[in-house]
Motif scaffolding. Sequence first.
Motif, PDB file in Angstrom:
ATOM      1  N   TYR A 149      29.559  31.382  52.087  1.00 42.41           N
ATOM      2  CA  TYR A 149      30.942  31.357  51.612  1.00 42.41           C
ATOM      3  C   TYR A 149      31.491  32.765  51.411  1.00 42.41           C
ATOM      4  N   VAL A 150      30.708  33.626  50.777  1.00 43.35           N
ATOM      5  CA  VAL A 150      31.167  34.987  50.499  1.00 43.35           C
ATOM      6  C   VAL A 150      31.311  35.792  51.789  1.00 43.35           C
ATOM      7  N   ASN A 151      30.497  35.480  52.792  1.00 41.39           N
ATOM      8  CA  ASN A 151      30.600  36.216  54.054  1.00 41.39           C
ATOM      9  C   ASN A 151      31.813  35.814  54.878  1.00 41.39           C
ATOM     10  N   LYS A 152      32.391  34.655  54.610  1.00 42.59           N
ATOM     11  CA  LYS A 152      33.559  34.204  55.369  1.00 42.59           C
ATOM     12  C   LYS A 152      34.849  34.225  54.565  1.00 42.59           C
ATOM     13  N   ASN A 153      34.749  34.397  53.268  1.00 41.96           N
ATOM     14  CA  ASN A 153      35.936  34.400  52.408  1.00 41.96           C
ATOM     15  C   ASN A 153      35.909  35.663  51.554  1.00 41.96           C
ATOM     16  N   ASP A 154      36.843  36.562  51.806  1.00 45.44           N
ATOM     17  CA  ASP A 154      36.862  37.845  51.107  1.00 45.44           C
ATOM     18  C   ASP A 154      37.125  37.614  49.619  1.00 45.44           C
ATOM     19  N   ILE A 155      36.170  38.001  48.776  1.00 40.89           N
ATOM     20  CA  ILE A 155      36.310  37.828  47.332  1.00 40.89           C
ATOM     21  C   ILE A 155      36.812  39.113  46.674  1.00 40.89           C
ATOM     22  N   ALA A 156      36.740  40.229  47.377  1.00 34.76           N
ATOM     23  CA  ALA A 156      37.320  41.513  46.929  1.00 34.76           C
ATOM     24  C   ALA A 156      36.738  42.006  45.614  1.00 34.76           C
ATOM     25  N   TRP A 157      35.466  41.740  45.364  1.00 38.02           N
ATOM     26  CA  TRP A 157      34.860  42.251  44.139  1.00 38.02           C
ATOM     27  C   TRP A 157      34.867  43.775  44.108  1.00 38.02           C
ATOM     28  N   ALA A 158      34.484  44.412  45.204  1.00 36.79           N
ATOM     29  CA  ALA A 158      34.434  45.874  45.229  1.00 36.79           C
ATOM     30  C   ALA A 158      35.817  46.467  45.016  1.00 36.79           C
ATOM     31  N   GLN A 159      36.807  45.932  45.706  1.00 37.32           N
ATOM     32  CA  GLN A 159      38.163  46.452  45.580  1.00 37.32           C
ATOM     33  C   GLN A 159      38.696  46.261  44.163  1.00 37.32           C
ATOM     34  N   ARG A 160      38.452  45.096  43.595  1.00 30.62           N
ATOM     35  CA  ARG A 160      38.959  44.832  42.246  1.00 30.62           C
ATOM     36  C   ARG A 160      38.238  45.675  41.190  1.00 30.62           C
ATOM     37  N   LEU A 161      36.935  45.864  41.381  1.00 23.24           N
ATOM     38  CA  LEU A 161      36.210  46.725  40.443  1.00 23.24           C
ATOM     39  C   LEU A 161      36.736  48.158  40.509  1.00 23.24           C
ATOM     40  N   LEU A 162      37.010  48.633  41.734  1.00 22.95           N
ATOM     41  CA  LEU A 162      37.523  49.993  41.895  1.00 22.95           C
ATOM     42  C   LEU A 162      38.871  50.134  41.188  1.00 22.95           C
ATOM     43  N   GLU A 163      39.711  49.115  41.306  1.00 30.22           N
ATOM     44  CA  GLU A 163      41.001  49.141  40.606  1.00 30.22           C
ATOM     45  C   GLU A 163      40.805  49.088  39.093  1.00 30.22           C
ATOM     46  N   PHE A 164      39.849  48.296  38.654  1.00 32.02           N
ATOM     47  CA  PHE A 164      39.582  48.178  37.216  1.00 32.02           C
ATOM     48  C   PHE A 164      39.110  49.511  36.639  1.00 32.02           C
ATOM     49  N   TYR A 165      38.256  50.206  37.382  1.00 35.94           N
ATOM     50  CA  TYR A 165      37.733  51.487  36.913  1.00 35.94           C
ATOM     51  C   TYR A 165      38.752  52.621  37.049  1.00 35.94           C
ATOM     52  N   ASN A 166      39.705  52.483  37.971  1.00 35.66           N
ATOM     53  CA  ASN A 166      40.659  53.566  38.244  1.00 35.66           C
ATOM     54  C   ASN A 166      42.091  53.015  38.272  1.00 35.66           C
ATOM     55  N   PRO A 167      42.586  52.494  37.151  1.00 41.09           N
ATOM     56  CA  PRO A 167      43.929  51.873  37.159  1.00 41.09           C
ATOM     57  C   PRO A 167      45.043  52.849  37.511  1.00 41.09           C
ATOM     58  N   THR A 168      44.843  54.142  37.240  1.00 45.69           N
ATOM     59  CA  THR A 168      45.907  55.109  37.529  1.00 45.69           C
ATOM     60  C   THR A 168      46.081  55.351  39.029  1.00 45.69           C
ATOM     61  N   LYS A 169      45.104  54.932  39.824  1.00 45.97           N
ATOM     62  CA  LYS A 169      45.197  55.146  41.267  1.00 45.97           C
ATOM     63  C   LYS A 169      45.838  53.978  42.010  1.00 45.97           C
ATOM     64  N   ILE A 170      46.207  52.921  41.289  1.00 48.21           N
ATOM     65  CA  ILE A 170      46.890  51.790  41.925  1.00 48.21           C
ATOM     66  C   ILE A 170      48.289  52.234  42.315  1.00 48.21           C
ATOM     67  N   VAL A 171      48.677  51.997  43.547  1.00 47.11           N
ATOM     68  CA  VAL A 171      49.981  52.436  44.053  1.00 47.11           C
ATOM     69  C   VAL A 171      51.085  51.601  43.410  1.00 47.11           C
ATOM     70  N   PRO A 172      52.023  52.224  42.715  1.00 40.57           N
ATOM     71  CA  PRO A 172      53.121  51.472  42.092  1.00 40.57           C
ATOM     72  C   PRO A 172      53.948  50.727  43.142  1.00 40.57           C
ATOM     73  N   GLY A 173      54.363  49.521  42.793  1.00 42.24           N
ATOM     74  CA  GLY A 173      55.191  48.742  43.701  1.00 42.24           C
ATOM     75  C   GLY A 173      54.428  47.971  44.755  1.00 42.24           C
ATOM     76  N   ARG A 174      53.137  48.212  44.883  1.00 39.88           N
ATOM     77  CA  ARG A 174      52.315  47.489  45.847  1.00 39.88           C
ATOM     78  C   ARG A 174      51.389  46.540  45.092  1.00 39.88           C
ATOM     79  N   MET A 175      51.304  45.303  45.580  1.00 40.68           N
ATOM     80  CA  MET A 175      50.467  44.330  44.889  1.00 40.68           C
ATOM     81  C   MET A 175      49.003  44.742  44.957  1.00 40.68           C
ATOM     82  N   SER A 176      48.380  44.847  43.814  1.00 37.27           N
ATOM     83  CA  SER A 176      46.969  45.191  43.758  1.00 37.27           C
ATOM     84  C   SER A 176      46.126  43.954  44.045  1.00 37.27           C
TER      85      SER A 176
END
Length: 649
Positions: free
Chosen positions: A237-264
């Motif tokens: 399931y995880v190999n066919k459905n992107d769960i975005a754990w890495a991306q979400r963790l990176l955003e959680f650790y670095n909230p100031t780097k989220i681009v304003p106006g773009r959906m995170s």
Amino acid sequence: MADLSKSIAAIKDSRPPTTDRFTYLTILESHMSPEILPTLNDILQDADLTQEIGWDLIEMLLPLPGCETCLETIARVGNPREVILKVLEALDNIQHEEEEQTDGEEDKPSSTERSGPTQQFITLLGMLAILHRRLKTKYPSRFLGNTLQTVHRAYRPNQEMTAAVINLVHSLTGQRARPPLPTRKSSVNVANPDQNGDASKNAPDPEAEKDGREDPDESALQERLLLSFVTCILEAYVNKNDIAWAQRLLEFYNPTKIVPGRMSAMQAFREDQELLARDAVVGQLAALTSDLGLTEASDTFIKTLVQGPMNNDPLGETDDLSSPEDIALSTGGSISLLAYWIFSSTVFDANHPTPAMHIFPEHFALLEQLLQDDAHAQIRSAPGTIASLVALGLWLEENKLISATGPPAADDEKTKSATAAVAENNNPSGDFMTYHHLLTLVAVYHPSLAVRNAAGSLAGAILHDDPVVDDRLRILEDLLENCMFTNLKACAVTWLREELLAALSSSTSAGSGAGSTPGNNIFATPDALDTVQYAVFPSLGFLKEADQTSLAEYWIANAAFLIQAANFALFLWRGDGRLEHLVPEGMDAAVGERWAEPLLAAAQRYLRDVREGEDGRGEMEVGILAERLERLRGTEGFGGLERKGSREV
């Protein structure tokens, strides 16, 4: 109506013993239609008849709309051993038919569409849940192992098939199953006749063994088989459905780097119904592993996972089982479960186990295990497993769990403690270089841009965590001189800049390494730039002779690195002056003459030709590069640009 009446009369009047079994099946086949199914279901209430012909009807009934009621009756009344064999055969047929239908097709159906194979899969799994609960045998695990292998082969990781699998496991765990989770509007519900039907209609097993008692070891064997199965489903399931754990963790650790106006990614998984459903499904699969006894990231669990071997199909080796320890778990599923645990605990404060792992040796060993043969093929074939491993690495690095020599200190002492621990443990410096290399392979080959970015961020953090300053420079030098991927070379320039800035900080800063001081940190001297200057700013005199086509190809292949190098040049010579003492004497003039002057001249010529109608590939990147280089004009001592700039403008 007349034809329907005739068909109903025919299937009623020709029932055995009026005809023999084979003749009656032929008659049923000739009159089979959705309209006769209610009558056929009444006929199938005859247990003796259904036990004789029920298993032969499965293939005949399965393609018909509305067949579920008749098939449920066959599951409740037919001979469970014979019917299980036919159900498994039908599952294999579904797999082959679906492969033929989808072979070569790029468009995938929506996850909410129920194709014929998907609905048939759901129906057959509903039958299996009933059938296995009817079996009375000393060794039910022998039937269960074969069933789970077949279901795994036929499974396709869409929402409906996964919901059917979850229903099956709930049914087969019996009283061990937890109460149903609260429903969410993003959840997918499929029929579960074992739980929602009338179990009082179940006929006894006609081949039940005399004592009817299971072997004492059977309960543990079946539980382990189901746990192995769930980890296989989680991996798929995880190999066919992107769960975005890495991306979400990176955003959680670095909230100031989220681009304003773009959906995170964090926001998307809160608002998008399909993404919500993915999270819900993974949560249910993880809950099943807990129901089946995997409630902690024990030392044994981690050790078995890390030391291998890789288990991509553990259910394929379940024929002669003597103990639960003989049954392996899916490696990819286990890694995904760890990622789910740490992600949910970090982002949602969920109460999940925390694995006792470190970058060295556990995470490093897992990366090596997955990527040691053909990294490109492994990453492409198991993108979810690799993304889960990146998420796990981000968590380990963020918590400074670098080496297994004891817990890190708190707050600003974390990095110093962790890097010192590595040095004290005599962790080979080559481990950092090899580990960093494996991360950069993910940063290059992973199909998801978000995962590539997360792997690159982790690689940069790990580089700075290396306690041996000369090794950090050696890694950068190797990337800049030998890497064929310009995006990675651009990252190396960024990491070089970060090391130079870190060298200006105190000896306890994260980038300086344990015990480093400006006196023993090569990045605090001109030697670092002197070592890599020809890799960052090579001689580009050959561009003067390149034609427009060659220049276009050069820009496309090298734009990311060239722009980053130009930014680095601005940082060195147009910055705030803090790094002046780190620039080797005469480097500015030499870089200007061998690198900046021919590069700017080629860029200006290329842009001029584009305006005159020539090939314009890479025009935007070349324009950015030219703008950066022109800002270097007039820099004191900056070689060719200072001497020729006024005439070229």
